[in-house]
Design a protein around this motif. Structure first.
Motif, PDB file in Angstrom:
ATOM      1  N   ALA A   1       2.616  -4.074  10.561  1.00 44.90           N
ATOM      2  CA  ALA A   1       3.813  -3.334  10.143  1.00 44.90           C
ATOM      3  C   ALA A   1       5.049  -4.220  10.095  1.00 44.90           C
ATOM      4  O   ALA A   1       6.137  -3.749   9.740  1.00 44.90           O
TER       5      ALA A   1
ATOM      6  N   ALA B   1      -0.541   6.136  13.727  1.00 42.97           N
ATOM      7  CA  ALA B   1      -1.490   6.167  12.610  1.00 42.97           C
ATOM      8  C   ALA B   1      -2.831   5.529  12.973  1.00 42.97           C
ATOM      9  O   ALA B   1      -3.815   5.694  12.250  1.00 42.97           O
TER      10      ALA B   1
ATOM     11  N   ASP C   1      11.374   6.692   2.050  1.00 44.08           N
ATOM     12  CA  ASP C   1      12.345   5.782   1.440  1.00 44.08           C
ATOM     13  C   ASP C   1      13.750   6.071   1.970  1.00 44.08           C
ATOM     14  O   ASP C   1      14.545   5.157   2.157  1.00 44.08           O
TER      15      ASP C   1
ATOM     16  N   LEU D   1       3.154  11.648   8.557  1.00 42.93           N
ATOM     17  CA  LEU D   1       3.302  10.267   8.109  1.00 42.93           C
ATOM     18  C   LEU D   1       2.379   9.994   6.919  1.00 42.93           C
ATOM     19  O   LEU D   1       2.794   9.384   5.928  1.00 42.93           O
ATOM     20  N   ALA D   2       1.124  10.455   7.016  1.00 41.41           N
ATOM     21  CA  ALA D   2       0.176  10.238   5.927  1.00 41.41           C
ATOM     22  C   ALA D   2       0.616  10.948   4.649  1.00 41.41           C
ATOM     23  O   ALA D   2       0.475  10.403   3.542  1.00 41.41           O
TER      24      ALA D   2
ATOM     25  N   ARG E   1       9.345   2.733  13.160  1.00 41.15           N
ATOM     26  CA  ARG E   1       8.248   2.193  12.359  1.00 41.15           C
ATOM     27  C   ARG E   1       7.103   1.718  13.244  1.00 41.15           C
ATOM     28  O   ARG E   1       5.928   1.901  12.920  1.00 41.15           O
TER      29      ARG E   1
ATOM     30  N   ILE F   1       3.700  11.606   3.741  1.00 41.69           N
ATOM     31  CA  ILE F   1       4.836  10.860   3.181  1.00 41.69           C
ATOM     32  C   ILE F   1       4.330   9.645   2.417  1.00 41.69           C
ATOM     33  O   ILE F   1       4.785   9.354   1.300  1.00 41.69           O
ATOM     34  N   GLU F   2       3.380   8.916   2.996  1.00 43.61           N
ATOM     35  CA  GLU F   2       2.849   7.736   2.317  1.00 43.61           C
ATOM     36  C   GLU F   2       2.170   8.124   1.009  1.00 43.61           C
ATOM     37  O   GLU F   2       2.278   7.413   0.007  1.00 43.61           O
ATOM     38  N   ALA F   3       1.483   9.265   1.001  1.00 42.02           N
ATOM     39  CA  ALA F   3       0.824   9.722  -0.233  1.00 42.02           C
ATOM     40  C   ALA F   3       1.856  10.100  -1.295  1.00 42.02           C
ATOM     41  O   ALA F   3       1.700   9.782  -2.480  1.00 42.02           O
TER      42      ALA F   3
ATOM     43  N   ALA G   1       9.180   6.302   7.746  1.00 43.23           N
ATOM     44  CA  ALA G   1       8.319   5.899   6.636  1.00 43.23           C
ATOM     45  C   ALA G   1       8.913   6.252   5.283  1.00 43.23           C
ATOM     46  O   ALA G   1       8.633   5.581   4.281  1.00 43.23           O
TER      47      ALA G   1
ATOM     48  N   LYS H   1       4.831   8.893  -1.607  1.00 45.54           N
ATOM     49  CA  LYS H   1       5.534   7.690  -2.069  1.00 45.54           C
ATOM     50  C   LYS H   1       4.793   7.004  -3.204  1.00 45.54           C
ATOM     51  O   LYS H   1       5.396   6.257  -3.987  1.00 45.54           O
ATOM     52  N   ALA H   2       3.497   7.250  -3.313  1.00 51.72           N
ATOM     53  CA  ALA H   2       2.740   6.637  -4.398  1.00 51.72           C
ATOM     54  C   ALA H   2       3.193   7.150  -5.758  1.00 51.72           C
ATOM     55  O   ALA H   2       3.010   6.486  -6.784  1.00 51.72           O
TER      56      ALA H   2
END
Length: 837
Positions: free
Chosen positions: A68, A31, A737, A708-709, A24, A711-713, A735, A715-716
């Motif tokens: 973080a 990032a 879940d 990474l970006a 992490r 994955i974050e998108a 990153a 997750k929304a």
């Protein structure tokens, strides 16, 4: 020193306790704008970052890491960069550090959820402890922080639960409940023998009145009561003593638990009956009744329930203990005196061992002599035998085929793969799921509430009827039936069975929470190379023109035999697999961007793409040109072979998709999981692989920060899992879940993941997903039963239905129902042993 515009920041980072923490931190740094690379070391808590000073500063990087969740400070360091490697490391090949401050203890005398709460509270109060998690199914506690082992053991014992610390967590293999089961079975048998005369004669007299009349006529009422008193007192004083030695001190500490409920219930029935036997004049008229049979049967039934529960828990942990028992006790070791059989505990790294046909590998090692096939299914879940030759690794516990081998020991004891698998699984089993924390909060107040209900029940019955004996029966029934054993076992026993079953299939849940989350993911994103594909190029087709296929392959492989290029290796390996004899090549010259020229058997050969042929003025036959177009459509690498100025063959090479990838992904889509592909390769290559596998959302040309970006998108929109194998996948794995690492990939990826697929085959992914879904369904069933049982039967035991003509449970029936509730929960969890079969 290199001439570079980049600078290096060395950050001091605190709070990292595991591989996922370091991943992490790395993800947070990658990032940040202008960051080129980040290397994070958990011990001593340091991150070295190469960055563009025109875009960011060390202070900004430290702030990003702090945001973080890992406090960081920065200092500029001299630039010292090495070319990063992406070497694949065998899973658990080198000993890894335990999480700092992690201590595991075996806890005795725990029997319900309130016991768990009491132990956790006692351990958490020890100076230096930051958290304590207790698992009822495994009877173990995991303590985080800096605390003295002696203080932890003393605190647990003072709370009524003797504890023994495991100084090395990975030495703690799943507990064998055999001794506990045998001891409890002896107690149950003694209690049953003592209880039988009381129960059969007393209850038989109610069912068959002549028996009652015969007993009173021949023995008399008081002598018969004295016989019951003696037998019941023996039951309570000997096999049932444990309820009182644990329960009464718990009451005095104002921390009542299951033993306290049993002690109060059985003790009250015994005390009232004793008073009625020896001092009946102290009781009101009509209240001179005895309930010795209730007290004796309560103790006997609960002992029986605990015996069955211990046996079931033993079955639950049997899968992992079975893995650990695979290694032989002795092995043949080379010594100056010749070959000697030595205990495995005496084998040291570097020893040369001999492995007989059909024997099991004693410790991890490397083959030094011989070739053969080994069955590694018990470790990886991979059913097909694996070929082994000098230089290949062996895993302790795997089964040799029909040829003898010699190997050098590389890891022994707690450092072997099997030991580390056990440590990983047990760590997951010790983790509490979010649902378990909610249950713990409920059960922490459950027993005190039950005591209040029992007192109120007795008061209401006494006020309503004036009958002390009826009030006593109602109160005792509430105490006995309300035991929260089933609630305490509902979650941990399912985790225990599910993670053990997963380990049998080559899937390691490194975090217990992943078991809850994996089955709920709505999207699974995949890396391509090494995850969906084999990770290395292989020859996919040979299209000859005016020459035989075998001859074309033989000549091309002869020309490329000495080359280290991956495409050349693919040709040579294919030729060797087909048994083609290669000829020596002379005048071999590699031209970057223009292929290779060589002379083989007096023939001038040219190997290269269309541009190479054009540069030599050679025309490509129409059939080969058409094959080239088709190969490019499939995103395969294609090149030609020209012999003495004539183009005679087209070779296509690609990174082949794993054979089980398509059925695995199809199964996931059938279960409603959306699939995505996040690849660092060119988009057309990603699209070609996605088309073959039915993935709807392929993306290519992605850097680690890009993954990474993405994955974050994702997750929304809902829970996301990511499957990868390389260093560049670590940020995305951390990153997501749920991060799932291919066990044959890099150690960094494995450290960042929540779940490890040991064999590298995606069949393990579908098995993990299925086990997660079934485990959570199993837990919900257990909780529904456990809570429903208490909610429904406590009012019945209290006699709420009696005024309406309904039944009231007797203490004996309450004890039986309580024991059966725990057994039902454990039996339901054991069904998971057949998951993903």
């Amino acid at each position: 020193m290199r001439d570079t515009p980049y600078s290096t920041a060395r950050l001091s980072v605190s709070g990292m306790t595991c591989g996922k923490c370091s991943a992490r931190v790395e993800a947070a740094l990658l990032a940040a704008p202008g960051v080129q690379s980040a290397t994070v070391t958990r011990q001593p808590g340091e991150a070295v970052t190469v960055y563009d000073p025109s875009q960011t500063t060390p202070k900004d990087l430290a702030a990003a890491v702090s945001d973080a969740g890992y406090p960081a400070t920065s200092e500029v360091a001299p630039f010292q960069a090495e070319e990063p490697g992406d070497e694949a490391a065998p899973l658990f090949d080198e000993p890894r550090e335990e999480a700092p401050g992690s201590i595991t203890l075996s806890i005795e005398n725990m029997h319900c959820a309130s016991c768990v709460g009491t132990v956790e509270k006692a351990l958490s109060a020890v100076p230096g402890v930051t958290s304590a998690s207790v698992n009822l199914a495994t009877r173990r506690a995991t303590v985080q922080g800096v605390a003295q082992v002696e203080l932890l053991e003393k605190a647990s014992k003072a709370a009524g639960y003797p504890a023994t610390a495991h100084l090395h967590h990975h030495d703690a293999t799943p507990a064998d409940t055999g001794d506990e089961t045998r001891a409890m079975a002896r107690r149950t048998l003694i209690a049953a023998l003592l209880t039988a005369p009381v129960f059969l004669i007393e209850m038989g007299g109610h069912l068959y009145p002549p028996l009652h009349h015969w007993v009173t006529a021949n023995l008399g009422v008081t002598p018969w009561r004295i016989v019951q008193f003696l037998l019941t007192t023996a039951v309570i004083a000997f096999p049932g003593r444990l309820f009182f030695t644990s329960g009464i001190p718990a009451l005095l500490r104002r921390a009542p638990e299951m033993n306290a409920l049993v002690a109060l219930g059985a003790g009250a029935a015994w005390a009232y009956s004793t008073l009625a036997t020896f001092a009946p004049g102290l009781l009101p008229d009509g209240a001179n009744h005895v309930y010795f049979e209730a007290a004796a049967v309560i103790v006997t039934l609960i002992l029986l329930g605990r015996t069955l529960e211990a046996r079931a828990r033993g079955q639950a942990g049997a899968a992992l203990r079975g893995l650990m028992a695979l290694t032989p006790e002795t092995a043949a070791v080379e010594t100056p005196q010749g070959l000697q059989n030595k205990p495995v505990s005496e084998i040291a790294p570097g020893d040369i061992l001999h492995l007989a046909p059909g024997g099991r590998v004693a410790v991890d090692g490397i083959v030094t002599e011989g070739e053969g096939w080994l069955d590694e299914a018990m470790v990886t879940g991979e059913s097909a035998p694996v070929a082994k030759a000098p230089g290949d690794t062996l895993t302790g516990g795997t089964l040799n085929g029909t040829t003898a081998l010699s190997y050098r020991a590389t890891a022994v004891g707690a450092d072997t793969v099997l030991s580390r698998i056990a440590a990983q699984v047990e760590r997951a089993q010790a983790t509490k799921l979010p649902v378990q924390r909610t249950i713990d909060k409920v059960t922490s107040i459950f027993v005190p509430v039950v005591l209040v209900i029992a007192v109120l029940t007795a008061g209401v019955w006494l006020a309503a009827t004036g009958d002390i004996s009826r009030a006593l029966v109602a109160a005792v029934s509430v105490l006995i039936i309300a035991c929260p054993c089933a609630m305490g076992l509902a979650t941990p026993v399912s985790i225990l069975v599910a993670t053990g079953r997963a380990a049998q299939l080559g899937v390691i849940f490194r975090q217990g929470a992943a078991l809850e989350q994996l089955g709920a993911v709505e999207t699974l994103a995949f890396d391509k190379t090494g995850t969906l594909t084999e990770g290395h190029p292989a020859l996919t087709s040979v299209v000859p023109e005016g020459i035989t296929r075998a001859e074309a392959l033989r000549l091309a492989a002869s020309a490329e035999a000495r080359s280290e290029h991956p495409l050349a290796k693919a040709l040579v390996q294919a030729a060797e697999a087909e048994g083609l004899a290669l000829s020596p090549a002379t005048k071999a010259t590699a031209k970057p961007g223009h292929g290779l020229t060589a002379t083989v058997e007096g023939k001038a050969l040219i190997l290269g793409g269309k541009r190479s042929m054009d540069a030599e003025g050679l025309s490509v036959p129409p059939a080969l040109a058409l094959a080239l177009d088709e190969a490019e459509t499939r995103a395969e690498t294609a090149f030609f072979l020209a012999v003495d100025g004539t183009v005679v063959a087209l070779f296509t090479v690609a990174d082949p998709v794993k054979p089980d990838a398509a059925p695995a992904l199809k199964a996931l889509k059938t279960r409603g999981v959306s699939l995505a592909l996040l690849s660092g390769d060119a988009l057309r290559v990603a699209q070609a692989v996605a088309g073959d596998l039915g993935i709807d959302a392929p993306e290519g040309g992605l850097l680690p920060a890009d993954k990474l970006a993405r994955i974050e998108a994702l997750k929304a929109a809902g829970p996301v899992g990511f499957v990868g194998d390389g260093i560049n996948d670590a940020p995305a794995l951390a990153a997501a879940d749920v991060g799932l690492a291919i066990g044959t990939g890099t150690e960094v990826a494995v450290e960042a993941a929540d779940v490890v697929l040991l064999s590298g085959r995606l069949a393990g992914l579908t098995a993990a997903h299925e086990i997660s879904r079934r485990a959570m369904a199993n837990i919900r069933q257990n909780l529904a039963w456990a809570f429903g049982y208490n909610v429904l039967l406590i009012p019945v035991a209290a006699g709420v239905l009696v005024p309406f003509g309904g039944p009231q449970l007797s203490p004996m029936l309450g004890a039986g129902a309580m024991a059966l509730s725990s057994l039902a929960v454990v039996a339901n969890a054991l069904r998971l042993r057949r998951a993903a079969a």
